[in-house]
Enzyme design. Structure first.
Site, PDB file in Angstrom:
ATOM      1  N   HIS A 150      35.060  34.142  39.170  1.00  0.00           N
ATOM      2  CA  HIS A 150      34.775  35.563  39.418  1.00  0.00           C
ATOM      3  C   HIS A 150      33.797  35.712  40.593  1.00  0.00           C
ATOM      4  CE1 HIS A 150      35.500  36.011  34.846  1.00  0.00           C
ATOM      5  NE2 HIS A 150      36.523  36.608  35.423  1.00  0.00           N
TER       6      HIS A 150
ATOM      7  N   LYS B  81      40.004  43.969  21.148  1.00  0.00           N
ATOM      8  CA  LYS B  81      39.704  42.580  21.530  1.00  0.00           C
ATOM      9  C   LYS B  81      38.393  42.117  20.918  1.00  0.00           C
ATOM     10  CE  LYS B  81      41.629  41.711  26.142  1.00  0.00           C
ATOM     11  NZ  LYS B  81      41.151  41.411  27.503  1.00  0.00           N
TER      12      LYS B  81
ATOM     13  N   ARG C 249      45.354  33.709  39.950  1.00  0.00           N
ATOM     14  CA  ARG C 249      45.274  32.260  39.803  1.00  0.00           C
ATOM     15  C   ARG C 249      46.689  31.694  39.856  1.00  0.00           C
ATOM     16  NH1 ARG C 249      41.526  33.206  34.730  1.00  0.00           N
ATOM     17  NH2 ARG C 249      42.880  35.003  34.848  1.00  0.00           N
TER      18      ARG C 249
ATOM     19  N   SER D 117      37.592  32.648  31.639  1.00  0.00           N
ATOM     20  CA  SER D 117      36.533  32.871  30.652  1.00  0.00           C
ATOM     21  C   SER D 117      36.949  32.281  29.309  1.00  0.00           C
ATOM     22  CB  SER D 117      36.271  34.372  30.496  1.00  0.00           C
ATOM     23  OG  SER D 117      35.876  34.919  31.720  1.00  0.00           O
TER      24      SER D 117
HETATM   25  P1  ADP Z   1      40.148  36.451  32.247  1.00  0.00           P
HETATM   26  O1  ADP Z   1      41.580  36.639  32.690  1.00  0.00           O
HETATM   27  O2  ADP Z   1      39.590  35.103  32.551  1.00  0.00           O
HETATM   28  O3  ADP Z   1      39.779  37.004  30.894  1.00  0.00           O
HETATM   29  P2  ADP Z   1      38.848  38.708  33.443  1.00  0.00           P
HETATM   30  O4  ADP Z   1      39.570  39.786  32.757  1.00  0.00           O
HETATM   31  O5  ADP Z   1      37.390  38.642  33.248  1.00  0.00           O
HETATM   32  O6  ADP Z   1      39.380  37.270  33.239  1.00  0.00           O
HETATM   33  O7  ADP Z   1      39.193  38.705  34.987  1.00  0.00           O
HETATM   34  C1  ADP Z   1      38.865  39.695  35.893  1.00  0.00           C
HETATM   35  C2  ADP Z   1      39.601  39.397  37.167  1.00  0.00           C
HETATM   36  O8  ADP Z   1      39.127  38.154  37.708  1.00  0.00           O
HETATM   37  C3  ADP Z   1      41.099  39.215  37.001  1.00  0.00           C
HETATM   38  O9  ADP Z   1      41.747  39.775  38.126  1.00  0.00           O
HETATM   39  C4  ADP Z   1      41.285  37.729  36.975  1.00  0.00           C
HETATM   40  O10 ADP Z   1      42.570  37.347  37.442  1.00  0.00           O
HETATM   41  C5  ADP Z   1      40.211  37.292  37.955  1.00  0.00           C
HETATM   42  N1  ADP Z   1      39.811  35.907  37.714  1.00  0.00           N
HETATM   43  C6  ADP Z   1      39.399  35.339  36.566  1.00  0.00           C
HETATM   44  N2  ADP Z   1      39.129  34.031  36.733  1.00  0.00           N
HETATM   45  C7  ADP Z   1      39.402  33.748  38.037  1.00  0.00           C
HETATM   46  C8  ADP Z   1      39.367  32.550  38.848  1.00  0.00           C
HETATM   47  N3  ADP Z   1      39.030  31.395  38.326  1.00  0.00           N
HETATM   48  N4  ADP Z   1      39.724  32.658  40.144  1.00  0.00           N
HETATM   49  C9  ADP Z   1      40.099  33.847  40.665  1.00  0.00           C
HETATM   50  N5  ADP Z   1      40.169  35.001  39.962  1.00  0.00           N
HETATM   51  C10 ADP Z   1      39.834  34.957  38.666  1.00  0.00           C
END
Ligand code: ADP
Length: 179
Positions: free
Chosen positions: A24, A48, A102, A140
């Site tokens: 992130h 969730k 990703r 996460s």
């Molecule tokens: P997760 O899918 O891990 O629960 P979030 O909802 O917190 O993640 O993700 C918020 C945004 O950050 C999403 O667009 C997700 O694709 C992106 N994201 C999460 N982890 C990564 C990573 N390792 N590299 C790039 N983008 C990421």
């Protein structure tokens, strides 16, 4: 009729951030090359289960941002998101939603989200940033699972998060398996 053009180029980066990871943070830092300001909109979905509640996730992101080197901290702010994302984006006069991509597996869900948001407000664009290769398998969920079973996640999250995870998981015994 031309709508009001915002004087600042603001983007909204929405997600759960439960917890925020180096993946992130990488997206956030790179977003600052394109936008004046990035608002991290921390979601809360009643259906969730979250390891950290919304207030804590916002607080942790804001603390971590303050410690990041080489950026103007005032250009990033985390806020709790309530209700529809597009309504929030409109309310702060932003025009862009940032999402990270990703693996190919992210694509279908992201396409659905972006299309829905575009249907709700066609003036708001979703832009996708490719993950840095070294974080392409980082999520996460993985962080929570590894930490739950006592694994080392120091290469995945900042020290502040590491500390919070240790507080939660140092007590319990583990009878689960992660393969
Ligand atoms: P997760 O899918 O891990 O629960 P979030 O909802 O917190 O993640 O993700 C918020 C945004 O950050 C999403 O667009 C997700 O694709 C992106 N994201 C999460 N982890 C990564 C990573 N390792 N590299 C790039 N983008 C990421």
């Amino acid at each position: 009729m031309t709508k009001h053009i915002p004087d600042q180029n603001i983007a909204v980066y929405p997600g759960s951030f439960d917890p925020i990871t180096f993946g992130h943070i990488d997206i956030l830092k790179r977003s600052l090359k394109i936008f004046d300001k990035v608002v991290v909109a921390v979601a809360c979905n009643k259906k969730k289960f979250y390891l950290f509640d919304q207030t804590k996730r916002v607080e942790l992101i804001n603390k971590i941002v303050k410690e990041l080197d080489g950026i103007d901290h005032k250009r990033i702010i985390a806020v709790p998101l309530k209700g529809l994302l597009v309504r929030y984006v409109e309310s702060i006069n932003a025009k862009v939603i940032i999402r990270g991509l990703r693996a190919v597996s992210d694509f279908e869900y992201e396409l659905q989200l972006a299309t829905t948001n575009r249907t709700l407000d066609f003036e708001i664009e979703t832009i996708f940033m490719m993950t840095a290769e070294k974080y392409s398998f980082l999520s996460s969920t993985i962080v929570r699972e590894v930490a739950r079973l006592g694994g080392d996640v120091s290469s995945m999250v900042p020290p502040l998060i590491l500390n919070e995870l240790q507080k939660i998981f140092s007590k319990g015994e583990n009878d689960e398996t992660l393969m």
